[in-house]
Motif scaffolding. Structure first.
Motif, PDB file in Angstrom:
ATOM      1  N   THR A  81       0.944  -1.279   0.123  1.00 51.83           N
ATOM      2  CA  THR A  81       0.165   0.007  -0.167  1.00 51.83           C
ATOM      3  C   THR A  81       0.820   1.122  -0.062  1.00 51.83           C
ATOM      4  O   THR A  81       1.953   1.175   0.213  1.00 51.83           O
ATOM      5  CB  THR A  81      -1.030  -0.047   1.223  1.00 51.83           C
ATOM      6  OG1 THR A  81      -0.149   0.330   2.545  1.00 51.83           O
ATOM      7  CG2 THR A  81      -1.652  -1.347   1.502  1.00 51.83           C
ATOM      8  N   ALA A  82       0.182   2.554  -0.221  1.00 50.86           N
ATOM      9  CA  ALA A  82       1.046   3.688  -0.052  1.00 50.86           C
ATOM     10  C   ALA A  82       1.854   3.726   1.113  1.00 50.86           C
ATOM     11  O   ALA A  82       2.832   4.481   1.455  1.00 50.86           O
ATOM     12  CB  ALA A  82       0.110   4.713  -0.469  1.00 50.86           C
ATOM     13  N   THR A 215      -3.310   4.490  -5.049  1.00 54.80           N
ATOM     14  CA  THR A 215      -4.055   5.337  -5.821  1.00 54.80           C
ATOM     15  C   THR A 215      -3.449   6.402  -6.585  1.00 54.80           C
ATOM     16  O   THR A 215      -3.855   6.768  -7.725  1.00 54.80           O
ATOM     17  CB  THR A 215      -4.988   5.649  -5.093  1.00 54.80           C
ATOM     18  OG1 THR A 215      -4.873   6.529  -4.005  1.00 54.80           O
ATOM     19  CG2 THR A 215      -5.837   4.734  -4.364  1.00 54.80           C
ATOM     20  N   ALA A 216      -2.420   6.889  -5.979  1.00 56.39           N
ATOM     21  CA  ALA A 216      -1.840   8.182  -6.621  1.00 56.39           C
ATOM     22  C   ALA A 216      -1.216   7.970  -8.005  1.00 56.39           C
ATOM     23  O   ALA A 216      -1.382   8.613  -8.957  1.00 56.39           O
ATOM     24  CB  ALA A 216      -0.697   9.030  -5.902  1.00 56.39           C
ATOM     25  N   ARG A 217      -0.339   6.824  -8.178  1.00 57.99           N
ATOM     26  CA  ARG A 217       0.241   6.412  -9.234  1.00 57.99           C
ATOM     27  C   ARG A 217       0.765   4.973  -9.161  1.00 57.99           C
ATOM     28  O   ARG A 217       1.778   4.722  -8.527  1.00 57.99           O
ATOM     29  CB  ARG A 217       1.506   7.345  -9.896  1.00 57.99           C
ATOM     30  CG  ARG A 217       1.814   6.684 -11.092  1.00 57.99           C
ATOM     31  CD  ARG A 217       3.076   7.499 -11.677  1.00 57.99           C
ATOM     32  NE  ARG A 217       2.966   8.972 -11.917  1.00 57.99           N
ATOM     33  CZ  ARG A 217       2.397   9.487 -12.713  1.00 57.99           C
ATOM     34  NH1 ARG A 217       1.974   8.916 -14.051  1.00 57.99           N
ATOM     35  NH2 ARG A 217       2.380  10.776 -12.744  1.00 57.99           N
ATOM     36  N   PRO A 218      -0.148   4.009  -9.568  1.00 50.35           N
ATOM     37  CA  PRO A 218       0.083   2.452  -9.444  1.00 50.35           C
ATOM     38  C   PRO A 218       1.521   2.238 -10.014  1.00 50.35           C
ATOM     39  O   PRO A 218       1.786   2.913 -11.160  1.00 50.35           O
ATOM     40  CB  PRO A 218      -0.790   1.942 -10.153  1.00 50.35           C
ATOM     41  CG  PRO A 218      -2.206   2.862  -9.877  1.00 50.35           C
ATOM     42  CD  PRO A 218      -1.544   3.901 -10.076  1.00 50.35           C
ATOM     43  N   SER A 219       2.430   1.471  -9.658  1.00 44.70           N
ATOM     44  CA  SER A 219       3.783   1.177 -10.412  1.00 44.70           C
ATOM     45  C   SER A 219       4.375  -0.246  -9.757  1.00 44.70           C
ATOM     46  O   SER A 219       4.027  -0.838  -8.884  1.00 44.70           O
ATOM     47  CB  SER A 219       4.658   2.309 -10.009  1.00 44.70           C
ATOM     48  OG  SER A 219       4.946   2.472  -8.477  1.00 44.70           O
ATOM     49  N   ILE A 356      -3.513  -3.925  -8.796  1.00 43.27           N
ATOM     50  CA  ILE A 356      -2.476  -2.910  -8.786  1.00 43.27           C
ATOM     51  C   ILE A 356      -3.071  -1.442  -9.147  1.00 43.27           C
ATOM     52  O   ILE A 356      -2.804  -0.594  -8.580  1.00 43.27           O
ATOM     53  CB  ILE A 356      -1.414  -3.334  -9.661  1.00 43.27           C
ATOM     54  CG1 ILE A 356      -0.650  -4.631  -9.190  1.00 43.27           C
ATOM     55  CG2 ILE A 356      -0.385  -2.288  -9.722  1.00 43.27           C
ATOM     56  CD1 ILE A 356      -0.104  -5.449 -10.117  1.00 43.27           C
ATOM     57  N   CYS A 357      -4.046  -1.698 -10.136  1.00 41.81           N
ATOM     58  CA  CYS A 357      -4.384  -0.499 -10.800  1.00 41.81           C
ATOM     59  C   CYS A 357      -5.598   0.388 -10.344  1.00 41.81           C
ATOM     60  O   CYS A 357      -5.981   1.220 -10.611  1.00 41.81           O
ATOM     61  CB  CYS A 357      -4.804  -0.619 -12.266  1.00 41.81           C
ATOM     62  SG  CYS A 357      -3.424  -1.337 -13.367  1.00 41.81           S
ATOM     63  N   GLU A 358      -6.050   0.038  -9.254  1.00 44.51           N
ATOM     64  CA  GLU A 358      -7.146   0.580  -8.535  1.00 44.51           C
ATOM     65  C   GLU A 358      -6.981   2.050  -7.820  1.00 44.51           C
ATOM     66  O   GLU A 358      -5.840   2.302  -7.437  1.00 44.51           O
ATOM     67  CB  GLU A 358      -7.697  -0.279  -7.291  1.00 44.51           C
ATOM     68  CG  GLU A 358      -8.870   0.405  -6.481  1.00 44.51           C
ATOM     69  CD  GLU A 358      -9.944   0.378  -7.425  1.00 44.51           C
ATOM     70  OE1 GLU A 358     -10.485   1.666  -7.679  1.00 44.51           O
ATOM     71  OE2 GLU A 358     -10.525  -0.489  -7.891  1.00 44.51           O
ATOM     72  N   ARG A 359      -7.699   2.879  -8.441  1.00 43.02           N
ATOM     73  CA  ARG A 359      -7.528   4.585  -8.429  1.00 43.02           C
ATOM     74  C   ARG A 359      -8.587   5.111  -7.321  1.00 43.02           C
ATOM     75  O   ARG A 359      -8.222   6.051  -6.682  1.00 43.02           O
ATOM     76  CB  ARG A 359      -7.621   5.201  -9.490  1.00 43.02           C
ATOM     77  CG  ARG A 359      -6.456   4.767 -10.780  1.00 43.02           C
ATOM     78  CD  ARG A 359      -5.102   4.515 -10.489  1.00 43.02           C
ATOM     79  NE  ARG A 359      -4.502   5.844 -10.261  1.00 43.02           N
ATOM     80  CZ  ARG A 359      -3.976   6.568 -10.959  1.00 43.02           C
ATOM     81  NH1 ARG A 359      -3.942   6.339 -12.256  1.00 43.02           N
ATOM     82  NH2 ARG A 359      -3.318   7.671 -10.748  1.00 43.02           N
ATOM     83  N   ALA A 364      -9.879   0.869  -2.913  1.00 42.40           N
ATOM     84  CA  ALA A 364      -8.672   0.653  -2.609  1.00 42.40           C
ATOM     85  C   ALA A 364      -8.565  -0.095  -1.018  1.00 42.40           C
ATOM     86  O   ALA A 364      -7.989  -0.949  -0.695  1.00 42.40           O
ATOM     87  CB  ALA A 364      -7.671   1.413  -2.795  1.00 42.40           C
ATOM     88  N   ALA A 365      -9.393   0.892  -0.024  1.00 40.89           N
ATOM     89  CA  ALA A 365      -9.178   0.407   1.096  1.00 40.89           C
ATOM     90  C   ALA A 365     -10.186  -0.873   1.200  1.00 40.89           C
ATOM     91  O   ALA A 365      -9.815  -1.864   2.128  1.00 40.89           O
ATOM     92  CB  ALA A 365     -10.164   1.526   1.957  1.00 40.89           C
TER      93      ALA A 365
END
Length: 532
Positions: A81-82, A215-219, A356-359, A364-365
Motif C-alpha cells: 500500500t501507499a 491510488t496516486a500512481r500505481p507502479s 494494482i491499478c485501483e485508483r 482500494a481500502a
C-alpha cells in the motif's frame, strides 16, 4: 522475382517467439526459411521475465550455458500500500523444482535473442533473411507463397508448406488476412523504464519485486539480472505518453527511489497494456503465434512465455504432420489447446492488474482489507506457478485419465553409465512412456511392440530405477525424488508424455498402457485432410 526457395515452414518475425519456432523447426528435421525486417537484434530489453517451461524449451535447444550469465531466478513479489504495508505476496515453491529449473527468471532479452540467432546460424535446414520485409502471404490448398523484399530492393518469393506469423502485436499478416481480435477489456497506458545501476548505487532499493498498489500512481519495481532495474508506472489521464518517456520526466518519477547520479537510463517507452486474443489462430496453412495471436498484460510476466508455449506446442505437430504421418486434425489441436490456456493466464494477469491499478480510495481500502485477511489465512502467500494451468482439451487422453494435460516433471538423474544430468538430457523431447520405479516393464514393452507393429509414432521407453536396485541398461535413478512421488500422487504406474512435455495421459495399471497407446494412435491419425 530473383529467387524461389522451398521449405516446410516459412516464419515471419524473428523475435523470441519466431526465433524459437525456427530453432525448433530445425531441431525437428524440418526445413525453414525465416524473415525479419531488422538486420540486428533490438539492443534494448522489452520482456524481462520467463518461466520454467520457457527455460526448459531453451535448454532443450542447448542454450542453457549461453543464457546462464544473463538470467537470474525471479525474486518474490510483494504488493504494498501507499503506507508500505504488504497486502499480498507471490513467491515460488522451494526446491526441488519440478521441471529442473527455477520456476521463474528475469533475463536480458537482447542476450536471449542473440543466443537464439547464433544457434540458428549453425542449424541445418534453416535459411535466415534479415533486413527483409514480407510484403504478402498467399495461401492455397497446396501450400503458401511468401513475397518479400530486402534492403537492397531485391524481391524474393518463397514457397512453403506452412507459414508461421510471428510478426508481433501489430501483425501485418493478421491485418491483411482480416482476422479479428477479441477484446478482453483491459487497456491501460503505462511507462516502462529500464536503468543500469552505477557501482555502489541502489543499496536502499527493495530486495524483492514490488507492486506499489497506490491510488496516486500505481507502479511496479522489478529486480533484474546484474545491474538492471525496471520500473513500470501508470500514466494518468491528461498525461502525454510520449512526453512521459522524456529523460527529464523519467528522472523526476524515479527520484523517489534513486538520485540521477545513481544510474544510467537504458530505455523509457510508453505502452498500452492490452488483453487481446485472436479469434482464429489458423487460416488453412497459415498459423499465428505470440503477440500476433494474443496480448497479455505484464502483471504475471507471462507475455513472452505464452508465445514460447505456442511454438513448443505447434512445431512438433507440424513435424508429425509433415514427417510422421499424422492427420491434419492434429494441427487443429493447436488452437484447441492454446486458446483456453491463454485465456486463463490472461484472466489471472488481468485480475492482478486490477489489484494494482485501483485508483478509487474507497475501493482500494476494501481491497486492502480483503487481501490482508487472505494473507493472514495464508502467510506464505501464493505460489506463482500455481497460477499457470495445464491443458484441458486437444491431443489428450479421454477425461479421467490421470495426469492428463499436466507437465511431465524433470528430475536430475543418474544413468547406467554413472552420468548425471537432467532427464531431458538423456531422453530428448520425443514421445516418452515413463514407467514408475516399482512397476515391472514387461506390459509396457509388450504394448510398445504392438504400437510399433500397428505403425504407431516412435515412443521412447523411460524406466525409473529403485535406489536399492542395480542401475542397468536404459534406466535412470532420481538423485532427488521428483518424478516418482509425482507419479504416486496421481496413482499412475505409467504416463505418455508428448514432445512438448505435456502428458497425453496416464494409466493406474501398467497393463492398460496398450489402450493408452491405441487412443494416441487413433487421435494421431485423425482426419488426414489435405496433403501435407
Amino acid at each position: 522475382m530473383t529467387d524461389t526457395l522451398d521449405a516446410d515452414v516459412a516464419i515471419v518475425g524473428l523475435g523470441p517467439v519466431g526465433a524459437t519456432a525456427a530453432n525448433l523447426a530445425g531441431a525437428l528435421g524440418l526445413t525453414a526459411v525465416a524473415f525479419d525486417r531488422a538486420t540486428t537484434v533490438e539492443p534494448r530489453p522489452r520482456a524481462i521475465g520467463f518461466d520454467q517451461e520457457a527455460m526448459r524449451t531453451f535448454a532443450n535447444l542447448g542454450l542453457a550455458e549461453a543464457l546462464e550469465p544473463h538470467i537470474m531466478p525471479y525474486r518474490p513479489s510483494e504488493y504494498r500500500t501507499a503506507g508500505g504495508q504488504v497486502i499480498k505476496r507471490i513467491d515460488t515453491a522451494p526446491p526441488p523444482h519440478p521441471l529442473g529449473w527455477a520456476p521463474n527468471y528475469v533475463f536480458l532479452q537482447p542476450e536471449l535473442e542473440r543466443a537464439l540467432r547464433e544457434r540458428l546460424a549453425r542449424a541445418d535446414g534453416v535459411d535466415v533473411h534479415l533486413g527483409t520485409t514480407v510484403t504478402d502471404v498467399k495461401v492455397d490448398d497446396e501450400g503458401a507463397t511468401v513475397e518479400a523484399v530486402d534492403a537492397a530492393g531485391r524481391r524474393h518469393s518463397v514457397r512453403a508448406r506452412h507459414v508461421l506469423a510471428c510478426d508481433g502485436g501489430s501483425s501485418r499478416i493478421r491485418a491483411r488476412a482480416g482476422l479479428a481480435l477479441r477484446d478482453l477489456e483491459f487497456d491501460e497506458p503505462w511507462l516502462v523504464v529500464d536503468v543500469l545501476l552505477r557501482p555502489g548505487a541502489g543499496e536502499a532499493l527493495p530486495r524483492t519485486n514490488v507492486q506499489y498498489c497506490e491510488t496516486a500512481r500505481p507502479s511496479t519495481y522489478v529486480v533484474g539480472p546484474g545491474r538492471l532495474r525496471r520500473w513500470e508506472l501508470m500514466i494518468d489521464k491528461g498525461e502525454d505518453p510520449r512526453e512521459m518517456a522524456e529523460p527529464r520526466i523519467v528522472r523526476e518519477l524515479l527520484s523517489r527511489w534513486l538520485d540521477p547520479g545513481d544510474y544510467d537510463l537504458w530505455r523509457a517507452s510508453s505502452y498500452r497494456f492490452h488483453a487481446l486474443v485472436l479469434r482464429q489462430w489458423r487460416a488453412g496453412r497459415l498459423f499465428f503465434l505470440g503477440d500476433a495471436a494474443h496480448m497479455t498484460p505484464p502483471f504475471l510476466a507471462q507475455g513472452m512465455c505464452q508465445g514460447i508455449r505456442d511454438a513448443s506446442n505447434l512445431l512438433w505437430k507440424l513435424a508429425g504432420r509433415l514427417r510422421g504421418g499424422a492427420g491434419d486434425g492434429l494441427l487443429d489441436t493447436y488452437q484447441r489447446e492454446r486458446e483456453p490456456h491463454v485465456l486463463r493466464v490472461t484472466a489471472t494477469a488481468k485480475e492482478l492488474g486490477r489489484i494494482i491499478c485501483e485508483r478509487d480510495e474507497v475501493a482500494a481500502a476494501a481491497r486492502d482489507a480483503r487481501l490482508l485477511a487472505e494473507l493472514a489465512a495464508n502467510p506464505g502467500g501464493t505460489v506463482r506457478q500455481s497460477l499457470i494451468p495445464g491443458l484441458r482439451d486437444g491431443f489428450l487422453a479421454p477425461h479421467g485419465s490421470p495426469a492428463r494435460g499436466e507437465i511431465l516433471p524433470q528430475p536430475r538423474v543418474t544413468d547406467g553409465r554413472g552420468r548425471s544430468g537432467l532427464l531431458d538430457d538423456f531422453t530428448g523431447t520425443a514421445f516418452r512412456l515413463v514407467v514408475r520405479e516399482d512397476v515391472g516393464t514387461a506390459a509396457a514393452e509388450s504394448a510398445l511392440r504392438e504400437h510399433e507393429a500397428e505403425g504407431g509414432f516412435p515412443v521412447r521407453l523411460v524406466r525409473l530405477n529403485r535406489s536399492d536396485a542395480p542401475l542397468l541398461g536404459d534406466r535412470y535413478r532420481e538423485e532427488v525424488p521428483v518424478l516418482t512421488p509425482w507419479l504416486h500422487g496421481r496413482s499412475c504406474e505409467a504416463v505418455l508424455a508428448r514432445p512438448d512435455h505435456y502428458v497425453f495421459g496416464g494409466v493406474r495399471q501398467a497393463f492398460d498402457v496398450g489402450r493408452l497407446l491405441a487412443e494416441a494412435r487413433r487421435q494421431w491419425a485423425g482426419d488426414n485432410g489435405p496433403d501435407a
